[in-house]
Design an enzyme around this catalytic site. Structure first.
Site, short mmCIF file in Angstrom:
data_model
loop_
_atom_site.label_atom_id
_atom_site.label_comp_id
_atom_site.label_asym_id
_atom_site.label_seq_id
_atom_site.Cartn_x
_atom_site.Cartn_y
_atom_site.Cartn_z
N ARG A 1 0.82 -1.23 0.00
CA ARG A 1 0.00 0.00 0.00
C ARG A 1 0.85 1.28 0.00
NH1 ARG A 1 -2.01 -3.43 -1.45
NH2 ARG A 1 -3.72 -4.66 -0.64
N SER B 1 -10.85 -0.81 3.56
CA SER B 1 -10.08 -0.93 4.81
C SER B 1 -9.55 0.43 5.23
CB SER B 1 -8.91 -1.88 4.62
OG SER B 1 -9.40 -3.20 4.46
N GLU C 1 -4.85 3.60 6.12
CA GLU C 1 -4.64 3.33 4.69
C GLU C 1 -5.35 4.42 3.89
OE1 GLU C 1 -5.31 -0.74 3.38
OE2 GLU C 1 -6.13 -0.02 1.50
C1 LIG Z 1 -15.65 -1.29 -0.87
C2 LIG Z 1 -14.18 -0.97 -1.06
C3 LIG Z 1 -13.27 -2.00 -1.18
C4 LIG Z 1 -11.90 -1.72 -1.34
N1 LIG Z 1 -11.03 -2.76 -1.47
C5 LIG Z 1 -9.71 -2.50 -1.65
C6 LIG Z 1 -8.77 -3.57 -1.80
O1 LIG Z 1 -9.12 -4.75 -1.78
N2 LIG Z 1 -7.47 -3.26 -1.97
C7 LIG Z 1 -7.03 -1.96 -2.01
O2 LIG Z 1 -5.82 -1.74 -2.19
N3 LIG Z 1 -7.89 -0.93 -1.88
C8 LIG Z 1 -9.21 -1.16 -1.70
N4 LIG Z 1 -10.09 -0.11 -1.56
C9 LIG Z 1 -9.59 1.27 -1.54
C10 LIG Z 1 -9.58 1.99 -2.91
O3 LIG Z 1 -10.54 1.47 -3.79
C11 LIG Z 1 -8.19 1.93 -3.55
O4 LIG Z 1 -7.22 2.52 -2.70
C12 LIG Z 1 -8.15 2.63 -4.91
O5 LIG Z 1 -6.92 2.37 -5.51
C13 LIG Z 1 -8.33 4.15 -4.78
O6 LIG Z 1 -8.49 4.68 -6.08
P1 LIG Z 1 -9.28 6.04 -6.29
O7 LIG Z 1 -9.27 6.39 -7.71
O8 LIG Z 1 -10.61 5.95 -5.63
O9 LIG Z 1 -8.35 7.04 -5.47
P2 LIG Z 1 -8.81 8.34 -4.72
O10 LIG Z 1 -9.44 7.98 -3.42
O11 LIG Z 1 -9.57 9.23 -5.63
O12 LIG Z 1 -7.38 9.01 -4.44
C14 LIG Z 1 -6.41 8.30 -3.68
C15 LIG Z 1 -5.08 9.04 -3.83
O13 LIG Z 1 -4.63 8.95 -5.17
C16 LIG Z 1 -4.41 10.27 -5.72
N5 LIG Z 1 -4.70 10.19 -7.14
C17 LIG Z 1 -5.75 9.58 -7.75
N6 LIG Z 1 -5.61 9.63 -9.09
C18 LIG Z 1 -4.46 10.32 -9.33
C19 LIG Z 1 -3.77 10.70 -10.52
N7 LIG Z 1 -4.21 10.37 -11.74
N8 LIG Z 1 -2.60 11.38 -10.39
C20 LIG Z 1 -2.12 11.69 -9.16
N9 LIG Z 1 -2.73 11.36 -8.00
C21 LIG Z 1 -3.89 10.67 -8.09
C22 LIG Z 1 -5.31 11.17 -4.91
O14 LIG Z 1 -4.86 12.51 -4.93
C23 LIG Z 1 -5.18 10.54 -3.53
O15 LIG Z 1 -3.97 10.95 -2.96
C24 LIG Z 1 -11.46 -0.37 -1.40
C25 LIG Z 1 -12.40 0.67 -1.29
C26 LIG Z 1 -13.75 0.37 -1.12
C27 LIG Z 1 -14.75 1.51 -1.02
#
Ligand SMILES: Cc1cc2nc3c(=O)[nH]c(=O)nc-3n(C[C@H](O)[C@H](O)[C@H](O)COP(=O)(O)OP(=O)(O)OC[C@H]3O[C@@H](n4cnc5c(N)ncnc54)[C@H](O)[C@@H]3O)c2cc1C
Length: 302
Positions: A174, A224, A294
């Site tokens: 992570r 998480s 996380e």
């Molecule tokens: C039901 C559920 C289940 C999940 N299961 C998992 C799992 O099994 N494993 C896991 O690892 N995670 C899990 N997650 C967490 C999440 O989905 C991941 O961390 C995912 O990768 C986040 O992506 P996002 O686009 O939503 O990021 P965001 O929440 O939009 O952003 C996260 C970070 O990334 C940055 N960011 C996003 N896009 C860019 C870009 N293009 N350039 C620069 N910075 C950027 C943002 O500024 C921020 O710092 C889960 C979440 C939920 C709600």
């Protein structure tokens, strides 16, 4: 501190792709948070460079993919939120998927099923964008995005567009060094192989079934909340402290999975934050273990 942002300049550049006073609830999977004064939807590299110039001039810029790993303050964000959703698209070429960073994981998976490509099934049920997955090095206990990424294209804080090989970046559980190095990730390549659509579909169905049984997917959450500390599972530690069901306002520690805090309907980010702090204090007291979040905290919390 209130930051001054010139609305006319933003409207000139982003036209109908700038919104003012947007609720963070509409941009996050927790469905909490306050009013965001400015949200832009950049759709080309020049607009990203413009955002970088604003940041260099003291206006904070925060990118959001699917908003599925953030807790945004009830006070909003004193700066500009930039959605990555217009950087979306996938194309297969010579064993890799060229993927724009705003593409949602479910679109990538859909593309793989349609084109009989295997290797990315582990992304099923991770509701993020590919950029967010790269920043978080998202994955499961078997596989993370760092296992399948080839090259990442990003703009650094000096305004240089860089194509970086995965080997030149540090990736851990992570954690990805790209978070510090990049201002914005625009795209990446993801390794795939020829597969069988029925097998791919079945694998994904199995993954989703497991998630449905073990995770409270019926409520808004950010997955998480805490990273697993070395040698432990955060969820198990929280469960052992008896905090399942611990509730503040409409935020509650899930009975199904203790590492999830869910929004029962009207939770505020402050309710969730208070639960986070309470869990950290309790686990520290009972086990002398520091739980690190996380999820990312965006904006002001007190
Ligand atoms: C039901 C559920 C289940 C999940 N299961 C998992 C799992 O099994 N494993 C896991 O690892 N995670 C899990 N997650 C967490 C999440 O989905 C991941 O961390 C995912 O990768 C986040 O992506 P996002 O686009 O939503 O990021 P965001 O929440 O939009 O952003 C996260 C970070 O990334 C940055 N960011 C996003 N896009 C860019 C870009 N293009 N350039 C620069 N910075 C950027 C943002 O500024 C921020 O710092 C889960 C979440 C939920 C709600």
């Amino acid at each position: 501190m209130k930051i001054f942002i010139d609305k006319n300049t933003l409207m000139k550049i982003f036209k109908d792709r700038v919104l003012f006073d947007v609720s963070a609830k509409s941009l996050t999977s927790f469905k909490t948070g306050g009013i965001l004064p400015v949200v832009v939807f950049p759709s080309n590299k020049q607009e990203i460079e413009f955002l970088l110039s604003l940041e260099k001039n003291g206006i904070p810029v925060k990118f959001l993919g699917a908003g599925s790993n953030v807790l945004v303050s009830d006070y909003g964000f004193d700066g500009i939120i930039a959605s990555t959703k217009n950087f979306s698209g996938v194309e297969y070429q010579d064993g890799v998927l060229n993927t724009l960073a705003g593409t949602r994981t479910n679109s990538v998976i859909g593309y793989c099923i349609k084109n009989q490509l295997t290797g990315l099934e582990f992304l099923a049920g991770i509701p993020g964008s590919i950029g967010g997955c790269l920043i978080m090095n998202a994955g499961t206990k078997n596989k993370s995005i760092s296992d399948v990424v080839g090259v990442v294209e990003y703009i650094n804080h000096d305004g240089e567009w860089i194509n970086e090989k995965k080997e030149n970046l540090l990736w851990k559980y992570r954690y990805s060094q790209i978070k510090e190095k990049s201002f914005f990730i625009s795209s990446c390549t993801l390794k795939v192989e020829d597969g069988d659509a029925d097998i791919i579909k079945q694998t994904i169905a199995n993954i989703m079934q497991k998630r449905k049984t073990s995770q409270p997917l019926e409520y808004p959450s950010a997955g998480s909340v805490f990273k697993n500390p070395s040698g432990h599972y955060a969820g198990r530690l929280i469960e052992q402290t008896g905090l399942k069901g611990f509730r503040i306002g409409d935020a509650v520690v899930s009975e199904k999975h203790a590492n999830f805090i869910v929004n029962l309907g009207k939770a505020t980010s402050s309710d969730i934050w208070k639960i986070i702090c309470h869990i950290q204090e309790t686990v520290k007291k009972q086990y002398n273990i520091n739980l690190e979040t996380e999820i990312e905290i965006v904006g002001r919390f007190s």
